[in-house]
Design a protein around this motif. Sequence first.
Motif, mmCIF file in Angstrom:
data_model
loop_
_atom_site.group_PDB
_atom_site.id
_atom_site.type_symbol
_atom_site.label_atom_id
_atom_site.label_comp_id
_atom_site.label_asym_id
_atom_site.label_seq_id
_atom_site.Cartn_x
_atom_site.Cartn_y
_atom_site.Cartn_z
ATOM 1 N N SER A 11 74.298 3.590 121.432
ATOM 2 C CA SER A 11 75.329 2.663 121.915
ATOM 3 C C SER A 11 75.052 1.250 121.412
ATOM 4 O O SER A 11 75.978 0.493 121.131
ATOM 5 C CB SER A 11 75.371 2.672 123.442
ATOM 6 O OG SER A 11 75.761 3.940 123.916
ATOM 7 N N ALA A 12 73.771 0.909 121.268
ATOM 8 C CA ALA A 12 73.388 -0.430 120.805
ATOM 9 C C ALA A 12 73.828 -0.684 119.363
ATOM 10 O O ALA A 12 73.984 -1.838 118.958
ATOM 11 C CB ALA A 12 71.878 -0.611 120.931
ATOM 12 N N GLN A 13 74.045 0.367 118.587
ATOM 13 C CA GLN A 13 74.500 0.184 117.208
ATOM 14 C C GLN A 13 75.980 -0.196 117.144
ATOM 15 O O GLN A 13 76.462 -0.632 116.102
ATOM 16 C CB GLN A 13 74.243 1.452 116.389
ATOM 17 C CG GLN A 13 72.770 1.680 116.109
ATOM 18 C CD GLN A 13 72.541 2.952 115.330
ATOM 19 O OE1 GLN A 13 72.610 4.049 115.877
ATOM 20 N NE2 GLN A 13 72.285 2.788 114.041
ATOM 21 N N LEU A 14 76.683 -0.003 118.249
ATOM 22 C CA LEU A 14 78.080 -0.440 118.381
ATOM 23 C C LEU A 14 78.109 -1.375 119.588
ATOM 24 O O LEU A 14 78.634 -1.032 120.644
ATOM 25 C CB LEU A 14 79.000 0.767 118.599
ATOM 26 C CG LEU A 14 78.951 1.852 117.529
ATOM 27 C CD1 LEU A 14 79.768 3.059 117.963
ATOM 28 C CD2 LEU A 14 79.438 1.317 116.194
ATOM 29 N N PRO A 15 77.525 -2.560 119.456
ATOM 30 C CA PRO A 15 77.188 -3.388 120.614
ATOM 31 C C PRO A 15 78.343 -3.917 121.456
ATOM 32 O O PRO A 15 78.204 -4.070 122.655
ATOM 33 C CB PRO A 15 76.397 -4.542 120.002
ATOM 34 C CG PRO A 15 76.849 -4.615 118.591
ATOM 35 C CD PRO A 15 77.180 -3.205 118.199
ATOM 36 N N GLU A 16 79.468 -4.199 120.842
ATOM 37 C CA GLU A 16 80.558 -4.801 121.606
ATOM 38 C C GLU A 16 81.892 -4.461 120.958
ATOM 39 O O GLU A 16 81.937 -4.043 119.801
ATOM 40 C CB GLU A 16 80.376 -6.315 121.686
ATOM 41 C CG GLU A 16 80.298 -6.967 120.332
ATOM 42 C CD GLU A 16 79.833 -8.407 120.396
ATOM 43 O OE1 GLU A 16 80.269 -9.185 119.536
ATOM 44 O OE2 GLU A 16 79.039 -8.747 121.285
ATOM 45 N N PRO A 17 82.978 -4.631 121.704
ATOM 46 C CA PRO A 17 84.293 -4.363 121.115
ATOM 47 C C PRO A 17 84.510 -5.169 119.834
ATOM 48 O O PRO A 17 84.097 -6.324 119.731
ATOM 49 C CB PRO A 17 85.265 -4.800 122.217
ATOM 50 C CG PRO A 17 84.486 -4.613 123.479
ATOM 51 C CD PRO A 17 83.077 -4.991 123.115
ATOM 52 N N ASP A 18 85.140 -4.535 118.873
ATOM 53 C CA ASP A 18 85.477 -5.139 117.582
ATOM 54 C C ASP A 18 84.256 -5.533 116.749
ATOM 55 O O ASP A 18 84.360 -6.351 115.844
ATOM 56 C CB ASP A 18 86.404 -6.346 117.756
ATOM 57 C CG ASP A 18 87.777 -5.948 118.285
ATOM 58 O OD1 ASP A 18 88.154 -4.771 118.130
ATOM 59 O OD2 ASP A 18 88.467 -6.813 118.844
ATOM 60 N N SER A 19 83.094 -4.934 117.043
ATOM 61 C CA SER A 19 81.920 -5.191 116.199
ATOM 62 C C SER A 19 82.062 -4.394 114.901
ATOM 63 O O SER A 19 82.961 -3.568 114.757
ATOM 64 C CB SER A 19 80.632 -4.822 116.940
ATOM 65 O OG SER A 19 80.665 -3.484 117.378
ATOM 66 N N ALA A 20 81.185 -4.639 113.968
ATOM 67 C CA ALA A 20 81.262 -4.000 112.652
ATOM 68 C C ALA A 20 81.192 -2.479 112.774
ATOM 69 O O ALA A 20 80.454 -1.948 113.609
ATOM 70 C CB ALA A 20 80.126 -4.498 111.768
ATOM 71 N N PRO A 21 81.956 -1.763 111.947
ATOM 72 C CA PRO A 21 81.876 -0.299 111.956
ATOM 73 C C PRO A 21 80.536 0.174 111.405
ATOM 74 O O PRO A 21 79.838 -0.568 110.713
ATOM 75 C CB PRO A 21 83.033 0.127 111.053
ATOM 76 C CG PRO A 21 83.309 -1.043 110.187
ATOM 77 C CD PRO A 21 82.911 -2.262 110.962
ATOM 78 N N ALA A 33 81.772 5.287 112.661
ATOM 79 C CA ALA A 33 81.834 5.095 114.110
ATOM 80 C C ALA A 33 82.183 3.634 114.358
ATOM 81 O O ALA A 33 81.735 2.746 113.626
ATOM 82 C CB ALA A 33 80.492 5.441 114.755
ATOM 83 N N PHE A 34 82.979 3.388 115.390
ATOM 84 C CA PHE A 34 83.347 2.014 115.718
ATOM 85 C C PHE A 34 83.726 1.918 117.187
ATOM 86 O O PHE A 34 84.036 2.910 117.829
ATOM 87 C CB PHE A 34 84.504 1.526 114.832
ATOM 88 C CG PHE A 34 85.802 2.263 115.035
ATOM 89 C CD1 PHE A 34 86.786 1.752 115.866
ATOM 90 C CD2 PHE A 34 86.040 3.470 114.392
ATOM 91 C CE1 PHE A 34 87.983 2.428 116.055
ATOM 92 C CE2 PHE A 34 87.232 4.153 114.570
ATOM 93 C CZ PHE A 34 88.208 3.636 115.406
ATOM 94 N N VAL A 41 84.960 4.167 121.852
ATOM 95 C CA VAL A 41 84.303 4.521 120.598
ATOM 96 C C VAL A 41 85.167 5.513 119.831
ATOM 97 O O VAL A 41 85.701 6.462 120.401
ATOM 98 C CB VAL A 41 82.906 5.124 120.853
ATOM 99 C CG1 VAL A 41 82.268 5.599 119.553
ATOM 100 C CG2 VAL A 41 82.009 4.101 121.533
ATOM 101 N N GLY A 42 85.303 5.268 118.530
ATOM 102 C CA GLY A 42 86.013 6.182 117.644
ATOM 103 C C GLY A 42 85.048 6.765 116.630
ATOM 104 O O GLY A 42 84.063 6.118 116.256
ATOM 105 N N PHE A 43 85.326 7.990 116.194
ATOM 106 C CA PHE A 43 84.497 8.658 115.189
ATOM 107 C C PHE A 43 85.449 9.373 114.241
ATOM 108 O O PHE A 43 86.070 10.373 114.597
ATOM 109 C CB PHE A 43 83.541 9.645 115.872
ATOM 110 C CG PHE A 43 82.423 10.128 114.988
ATOM 111 C CD1 PHE A 43 81.397 9.272 114.621
ATOM 112 C CD2 PHE A 43 82.391 11.432 114.537
ATOM 113 C CE1 PHE A 43 80.354 9.712 113.814
ATOM 114 C CE2 PHE A 43 81.356 11.884 113.733
ATOM 115 C CZ PHE A 43 80.336 11.023 113.372
#
Length: 161
Positions: A11-21, A33-34, A41-43
């Motif tokens: 989850s930390a690799q996608l830290p916040e909304p609209d962060s880098a994919p 993943a984004f 989260v989308g995959f």
Amino acid sequence: MRRFWHPVCTSAQLPEPDSAPLRVRLLGEDYVAFRDSHGQVGFLEELCMHRGASLALGRVEEGGIRCLYHGWKFSAAGAVMETPNHADPKYTARMKAPAFPVREEGGIVWAYVGPKELEPAFSRYAFMDTEPEHRVVLRVNVACNYLQLVEGGEDSSHVGV
């Protein structure tokens, strides 16, 4: 192997909304993943369904991920949200990017990439119910085949007993 839920990132690799994919390689295939603007989260398959550009190079904005090549935007569920070079709304209504079921549990993002009709129930583990401050989620990349890693880890001759 496709018929199982797989941990694809933390989850930390996608830290916040609209962060880098995040580009993810799973079972020899490439995905992205984004986390969208709403925190979902989308995959998706990595390559844009329009012209094959990498969505990992795209921007996550306004509820979806936008391809940098022609600006197509996709939701976390794969719905085509915008097609700047195709004005006909019927076109976007009948298109859908390959998207996969995702669960975020225990500080880990899990995805299922197998046939929809064979999707297994998601297994819960005790660590998923502990408070985040009482668990540590680590990601270790090992340059080997998955089965070699499992076999080596289960082989008692590799463990100092």
